[in-house]
Design a protein around this motif. Structure first.
Motif, PDB file in Angstrom:
ATOM      1  N   GLN A 126       0.838  -1.198   0.000  1.00  0.00           N
ATOM      2  CA  GLN A 126       0.000   0.000   0.000  1.00  0.00           C
ATOM      3  C   GLN A 126       0.874   1.249   0.000  1.00  0.00           C
ATOM      4  N   ILE A 127       0.512   2.206  -0.874  1.00  0.00           N
ATOM      5  CA  ILE A 127       1.244   3.465  -0.953  1.00  0.00           C
ATOM      6  C   ILE A 127       0.776   4.387   0.171  1.00  0.00           C
ATOM      7  N   ASN A 128       1.702   4.855   0.988  1.00  0.00           N
ATOM      8  CA  ASN A 128       1.405   5.826   2.042  1.00  0.00           C
ATOM      9  C   ASN A 128       2.238   7.072   1.788  1.00  0.00           C
ATOM     10  N   LEU A 129       1.567   8.161   1.389  1.00  0.00           N
ATOM     11  CA  LEU A 129       2.247   9.412   1.071  1.00  0.00           C
ATOM     12  C   LEU A 129       2.062  10.377   2.228  1.00  0.00           C
ATOM     13  N   ASN A 130       3.160  10.663   2.921  1.00  0.00           N
ATOM     14  CA  ASN A 130       3.081  11.428   4.161  1.00  0.00           C
ATOM     15  C   ASN A 130       3.948  12.668   4.200  1.00  0.00           C
ATOM     16  N   SER A 131       4.740  12.917   3.165  1.00  0.00           N
ATOM     17  CA  SER A 131       5.647  14.054   3.228  1.00  0.00           C
ATOM     18  C   SER A 131       5.769  14.690   1.867  1.00  0.00           C
ATOM     19  N   GLN A 132       6.352  15.898   1.842  1.00  0.00           N
ATOM     20  CA  GLN A 132       6.627  16.551   0.580  1.00  0.00           C
ATOM     21  C   GLN A 132       7.700  15.777  -0.161  1.00  0.00           C
ATOM     22  N   SER A 133       7.677  15.885  -1.489  1.00  0.00           N
ATOM     23  CA  SER A 133       8.702  15.204  -2.262  1.00  0.00           C
ATOM     24  C   SER A 133      10.047  15.860  -2.038  1.00  0.00           C
ATOM     25  N   GLU A 134      11.116  15.115  -2.315  1.00  0.00           N
ATOM     26  CA  GLU A 134      12.461  15.662  -2.182  1.00  0.00           C
ATOM     27  C   GLU A 134      12.624  16.891  -3.062  1.00  0.00           C
ATOM     28  N   GLN A 135      12.058  16.847  -4.243  1.00  0.00           N
ATOM     29  CA  GLN A 135      12.238  17.957  -5.167  1.00  0.00           C
ATOM     30  C   GLN A 135      11.474  19.188  -4.692  1.00  0.00           C
ATOM     31  N   THR A 136      10.315  18.998  -4.091  1.00  0.00           N
ATOM     32  CA  THR A 136       9.562  20.137  -3.574  1.00  0.00           C
ATOM     33  C   THR A 136      10.358  20.841  -2.490  1.00  0.00           C
ATOM     34  N   LEU A 137      11.139  20.067  -1.722  1.00  0.00           N
ATOM     35  CA  LEU A 137      11.932  20.653  -0.658  1.00  0.00           C
ATOM     36  C   LEU A 137      13.169  21.372  -1.176  1.00  0.00           C
ATOM     37  N   GLN A 138      13.423  21.282  -2.477  1.00  0.00           N
ATOM     38  CA  GLN A 138      14.603  21.899  -3.056  1.00  0.00           C
ATOM     39  C   GLN A 138      14.225  23.043  -3.997  1.00  0.00           C
ATOM     40  N   LEU A 139      13.192  23.780  -3.641  1.00  0.00           N
ATOM     41  CA  LEU A 139      12.704  24.831  -4.523  1.00  0.00           C
ATOM     42  C   LEU A 139      13.705  25.970  -4.690  1.00  0.00           C
ATOM     43  N   SER A 140      14.698  26.035  -3.793  1.00  0.00           N
ATOM     44  CA  SER A 140      15.691  27.095  -3.915  1.00  0.00           C
ATOM     45  C   SER A 140      16.597  26.882  -5.126  1.00  0.00           C
ATOM     46  N   LYS A 141      16.612  25.661  -5.670  1.00  0.00           N
ATOM     47  CA  LYS A 141      17.453  25.371  -6.824  1.00  0.00           C
ATOM     48  C   LYS A 141      16.688  25.733  -8.091  1.00  0.00           C
ATOM     49  N   PRO A 142      17.268  26.585  -8.965  1.00  0.00           N
ATOM     50  CA  PRO A 142      16.546  27.014 -10.175  1.00  0.00           C
ATOM     51  C   PRO A 142      16.189  25.835 -11.067  1.00  0.00           C
ATOM     52  N   LYS A 143      15.036  25.935 -11.697  1.00  0.00           N
ATOM     53  CA  LYS A 143      14.588  24.905 -12.610  1.00  0.00           C
ATOM     54  C   LYS A 143      15.438  24.924 -13.866  1.00  0.00           C
ATOM     55  N   LEU A 144      15.876  23.742 -14.311  1.00  0.00           N
ATOM     56  CA  LEU A 144      16.661  23.612 -15.533  1.00  0.00           C
ATOM     57  C   LEU A 144      15.794  23.113 -16.671  1.00  0.00           C
ATOM     58  N   LEU A 145      15.962  23.694 -17.841  1.00  0.00           N
ATOM     59  CA  LEU A 145      15.338  23.181 -19.052  1.00  0.00           C
ATOM     60  C   LEU A 145      16.279  22.181 -19.701  1.00  0.00           C
ATOM     61  N   GLN A 183      19.404   8.544 -12.385  1.00  0.00           N
ATOM     62  CA  GLN A 183      20.690   9.200 -12.202  1.00  0.00           C
ATOM     63  C   GLN A 183      20.631  10.674 -12.582  1.00  0.00           C
ATOM     64  N   PHE A 184      19.906  10.997 -13.651  1.00  0.00           N
ATOM     65  CA  PHE A 184      19.739  12.406 -14.021  1.00  0.00           C
ATOM     66  C   PHE A 184      19.085  13.186 -12.883  1.00  0.00           C
ATOM     67  N   ARG A 185      18.055  12.612 -12.290  1.00  0.00           N
ATOM     68  CA  ARG A 185      17.377  13.274 -11.173  1.00  0.00           C
ATOM     69  C   ARG A 185      18.346  13.525 -10.018  1.00  0.00           C
ATOM     70  N   GLN A 186      19.140  12.496  -9.700  1.00  0.00           N
ATOM     71  CA  GLN A 186      20.020  12.582  -8.545  1.00  0.00           C
ATOM     72  C   GLN A 186      21.117  13.633  -8.734  1.00  0.00           C
ATOM     73  N   ILE A 187      21.781  13.617  -9.884  1.00  0.00           N
ATOM     74  CA  ILE A 187      22.921  14.523 -10.042  1.00  0.00           C
ATOM     75  C   ILE A 187      22.475  15.968 -10.243  1.00  0.00           C
ATOM     76  N   LEU A 188      21.262  16.163 -10.764  1.00  0.00           N
ATOM     77  CA  LEU A 188      20.769  17.523 -10.973  1.00  0.00           C
ATOM     78  C   LEU A 188      20.004  18.048  -9.757  1.00  0.00           C
ATOM     79  N   GLY A 189      19.915  17.237  -8.721  1.00  0.00           N
ATOM     80  CA  GLY A 189      19.377  17.697  -7.447  1.00  0.00           C
ATOM     81  C   GLY A 189      17.948  18.186  -7.498  1.00  0.00           C
ATOM     82  N   GLY A 190      17.114  17.593  -8.353  1.00  0.00           N
ATOM     83  CA  GLY A 190      15.718  18.003  -8.417  1.00  0.00           C
ATOM     84  C   GLY A 190      15.461  19.178  -9.326  1.00  0.00           C
ATOM     85  N   ALA A 191      16.514  19.720  -9.975  1.00  0.00           N
ATOM     86  CA  ALA A 191      16.312  20.868 -10.862  1.00  0.00           C
ATOM     87  C   ALA A 191      15.698  20.455 -12.196  1.00  0.00           C
ATOM     88  N   CYS A 192      15.714  19.157 -12.499  1.00  0.00           N
ATOM     89  CA  CYS A 192      15.147  18.680 -13.764  1.00  0.00           C
ATOM     90  C   CYS A 192      14.736  17.228 -13.590  1.00  0.00           C
TER      91      CYS A 192
END
Length: 337
Positions: free
Chosen positions: A177-196, A284-293
């Motif tokens: 069963q999926i239990n969603l209880n917290s913000q996503s890791e990427q949501t917590l990293q909003l200080s990092k600019p979004k990359l295209l 791996q792309f997600r991890q190295i870009l730290g949630g920016a993309c």
């Protein structure tokens, strides 16, 4: 993840707390159900805020912490080992067994797993389940849509299906069963600019026998050197399709699209191995870009087709530059990371 132990049971099965966790008689409104007439439909609420857990009584017959009755609708901080009782102050109770922050997780649903107190699976924003070596399902969070999705590794079309809190997944012949209880890791990293996708440059270093592929990624302010990995070779071959279409003069929106089964056949993969490498690359792309993309923005799916989304990439084979897409004059010096 915080957990409570039901004192009325002889087993040691833990009940894990949601960020907003209701305790009461109602099977529809309570996360932890106590089937007793003296217990209110929603009797008490445990909440996570300011990096701490608090409990408050909202009942008619009272809630006690360590034999001290709580004032109704008043917050009380929980401590490890606290004994919480309801209604009579002694009959129905639970012990605070863990005070870690709430986390997104998968809880085992099968009776056999529950009897053995099988530990939950803690989720990141991108999960290959049951493990990265032999995945069956991919469960991931798409930041741009604010939605969780699942993909099946053996699905040739690579469709992503939305999932929600309390939905059920099945893998390894077991239900979770999926239990969603917290913000996503990427949501917590909003200080990092979004990359295209167009703001990322790639450099593939391919050995002469094409047995080894290194990948170097450059953004506006970061560089990442990734050592040899099988999924780099798949990404490289997707880039080759994009380069080939660009040489034919196709519009950028039409470049690089290929059916997974065609590329899988060329690489000697079955479709499950192909999808596994795609998912490993995205993760791996997600991890190295730290949630920016999101990885989904770098390796795209459209219907049954797939493509590499990069606009700026170079491919070196040995010391020879064989592809220089979207970039100016290149040095022939080969990097090794």
């Amino acid at each position: 993840m915080a957990a409570i132990l039901d004192l009325s049971e002889t087993s040691t099965i833990l009940k894990y707390l949601n960020a907003y966790h209701c305790i009461g008689r109602s099977a529809t409104n309570a996360d932890t159900v106590i089937s007793a007439p003296e217990v209110s439909r929603v009797h008490a609420v445990i909440e996570w805020f300011q990096q701490q857990w608090f409990i408050r009584d909202v009942s008619h017959n009272g809630t006690w912490v360590n034999n001290e009755k709580l004032l109704k609708d008043t917050f009380r901080k929980l401590e490890l080992g606290d004994i919480v009782t309801f209604a009579s102050g002694e009959t129905y109770g639970m012990k605070v067994a863990d005070l870690a922050p709430p986390q997104n997780m998968l809880l085992a649903l099968d009776e056999r797993a529950q009897q053995t107190s099988q530990a939950p699976i803690i989720l990141t924003d991108y999960n290959l389940l049951p493990n990265e070596d032999k995945p069956e399902i991919v469960l991931f969070y798409a930041q741009c849509k604010g939605q969780w999705y699942k993909e099946f590794i053996d699905d040739a079309n690579g469709h992503a299906y939305p999932v929600n809190d309390l939905d059920t997944l099945r893998f390894s012949e077991q239900n979770w069963q999926i239990n969603l209880n917290s913000q996503s890791e990427q949501t917590l990293q909003l200080s990092k600019p979004k990359l295209l996708a167009s703001q990322i440059k790639y450099r593939f270093n391919l050995s002469l026998d094409e047995e080894n592929t290194e990948l170097h990624i450059t953004t506006l302010d970061e560089q990442h050197s990734l050592s040899n990995n099988a999924h780099h070779y798949l990404t490289l071959n997707l880039a080759r399709y994009r380069d080939s279409d660009a040489r034919k003069g196709l519009a950028e929106c039409d470049q690089g699209w290929v059916l997974p089964e065609i590329l899988a056949q060329e690489l000697g993969y079955d479709i499950s191995l192909f999808n596994t490498h795609v998912c490993r690359a995205k993760k791996q792309f997600r991890q190295i870009l730290g949630g920016a993309c999101d990885g989904d923005e770098l390796i795209e799916r459209q219907g049954r087709r797939i493509r590499f989304a990069g606009s700026f990439f170079r491919i070196y084979k040995g010391n020879e530059l064989i592809v220089n897409r979207g970039q100016g004059k290149a040095s022939l010096t080969v990097l090794h990371g």
